[in-house]
Motif scaffolding. Structure first.
Motif, mmCIF file in Angstrom:
data_model
loop_
_atom_site.group_PDB
_atom_site.id
_atom_site.type_symbol
_atom_site.label_atom_id
_atom_site.label_comp_id
_atom_site.label_asym_id
_atom_site.label_seq_id
_atom_site.Cartn_x
_atom_site.Cartn_y
_atom_site.Cartn_z
ATOM 1 N N ALA A 187 0.828 -1.210 0.000
ATOM 2 C CA ALA A 187 0.000 0.000 0.000
ATOM 3 C C ALA A 187 0.858 1.255 0.000
ATOM 4 C CB ALA A 187 -0.929 -0.005 1.212
ATOM 5 N N LEU A 196 1.494 2.842 -3.363
ATOM 6 C CA LEU A 196 0.428 3.531 -4.084
ATOM 7 C C LEU A 196 0.660 5.034 -4.058
ATOM 8 C CD1 LEU A 196 -2.630 1.620 -2.574
ATOM 9 C CD2 LEU A 196 -1.553 1.198 -4.794
ATOM 10 N N ALA A 239 -4.565 7.357 -3.810
ATOM 11 C CA ALA A 239 -5.076 5.988 -3.868
ATOM 12 C C ALA A 239 -4.859 5.272 -2.544
ATOM 13 C CB ALA A 239 -4.393 5.220 -5.005
ATOM 14 N N ARG A 240 -3.685 5.484 -1.937
ATOM 15 C CA ARG A 240 -3.399 4.837 -0.653
ATOM 16 C C ARG A 240 -4.368 5.309 0.426
ATOM 17 N NH1 ARG A 240 1.398 6.537 0.042
ATOM 18 N NH2 ARG A 240 0.876 8.249 1.437
ATOM 19 N N PHE A 282 -7.826 3.780 -0.176
ATOM 20 C CA PHE A 282 -7.781 2.345 0.107
ATOM 21 C C PHE A 282 -7.783 2.079 1.613
ATOM 22 C CE2 PHE A 282 -4.953 -1.192 1.307
ATOM 23 C CZ PHE A 282 -5.723 -2.257 0.867
ATOM 24 N N GLN A 305 -10.673 5.894 -7.198
ATOM 25 C CA GLN A 305 -9.366 5.717 -6.572
ATOM 26 C C GLN A 305 -9.242 4.331 -5.936
ATOM 27 O OE1 GLN A 305 -6.629 7.438 -6.523
ATOM 28 N NE2 GLN A 305 -7.332 9.261 -7.591
ATOM 29 N N ALA A 358 -6.541 1.554 -6.831
ATOM 30 C CA ALA A 358 -5.661 1.086 -5.756
ATOM 31 C C ALA A 358 -5.678 -0.438 -5.676
ATOM 32 C CB ALA A 358 -6.097 1.687 -4.423
#
Length: 202
Positions: free
Chosen positions: A129, A132, A136-137, A140, A167, A171
């Protein structure tokens, strides 16, 4: 065996003493919950340990400032967790790290070099993660880890619910690419090499 109701009651007493200004009670709360708060902050901040340390300190300042408003409707850890998420998002907004949340995530799966395979194989979902993009992180982690809805994420980050969904889709796709090595490599190693014993073609 520890009795959970007793633990909760003891923590409520500790919280009340902290509200009354007991420094020892404040230290007890920090000792008990700081490891979890640190994990929450690091997940959202990503690969910036200095920022994570600053944010974690700010989180605890806010927790102790807000203690008089703690009504006990939820466990202290749950309440503190929520503060940690909110303060971290505020910090990310201040540093403009979520300014490009609506920008498409670059498809850089081809940039994963063979020599990085060992690191990827050893990586956890949290490590993946961190690869990313910040937007996006964040989406997520808020959706799949913290359990926020897309509407709540949109309100927190100043984007649309559709942008949050987009997003999250990107992700997850990126994570599948990164974590495919964890799944495929063991299978490929155990799969017999059928070409070595193949009959010659005539």
């Amino acid at each position: 065996m520890t009795n959970l109701p007793d633990v909760m009651e003891n923590e409520q007493l500790t919280v009340q003493r902290a509200i009354d200004g007991d420094q020892g009670a404040m230290r007890a709360l920090w000792t008990r919950h700081a490891p979890h708060i640190d994990v929450v902050v690091r997940r959202l901040v990503g690969n910036d340990p200095d920022l994570a340390a600053d944010v974690a300190q700010d989180v605890w300042i806010q927790i102790f400032r807000a203690l008089p408003s703690f009504r006990g409707d939820a466990q202290f850890g749950t309440w503190a967790h929520r503060i940690a998420v909110n303060r971290t998002l505020n910090a990310l907004r201040r540093t403009r790290r979520t300014a490009a949340l609506e920008v498409d995530v670059e498809d850089d799966s081809a940039s994963v070099e063979p020599e990085a395979d060992r690191a990827i194989l050893a990586a956890s979902i949290e490590d993946a993660a961190a690869r990313l993009s910040p937007g996006a992180r964040t989406v997520f982690l808020l959706h799949d880890v913290e359990g926020y809805t897309h509407e709540e994420i949109a309100a927190q980050l100043g984007i649309t619910a559709g942008g949050s969904k987009s997003q999250l889709f990107k992700a997850r796709a990126r994570l599948r690419t990164l974590l495919a090595h964890l799944i495929d490599a063991p299978a490929s190693r155990s799969r017999p090499n059928t070409t070595e014993h193949a009959a010659p073609l005539h």
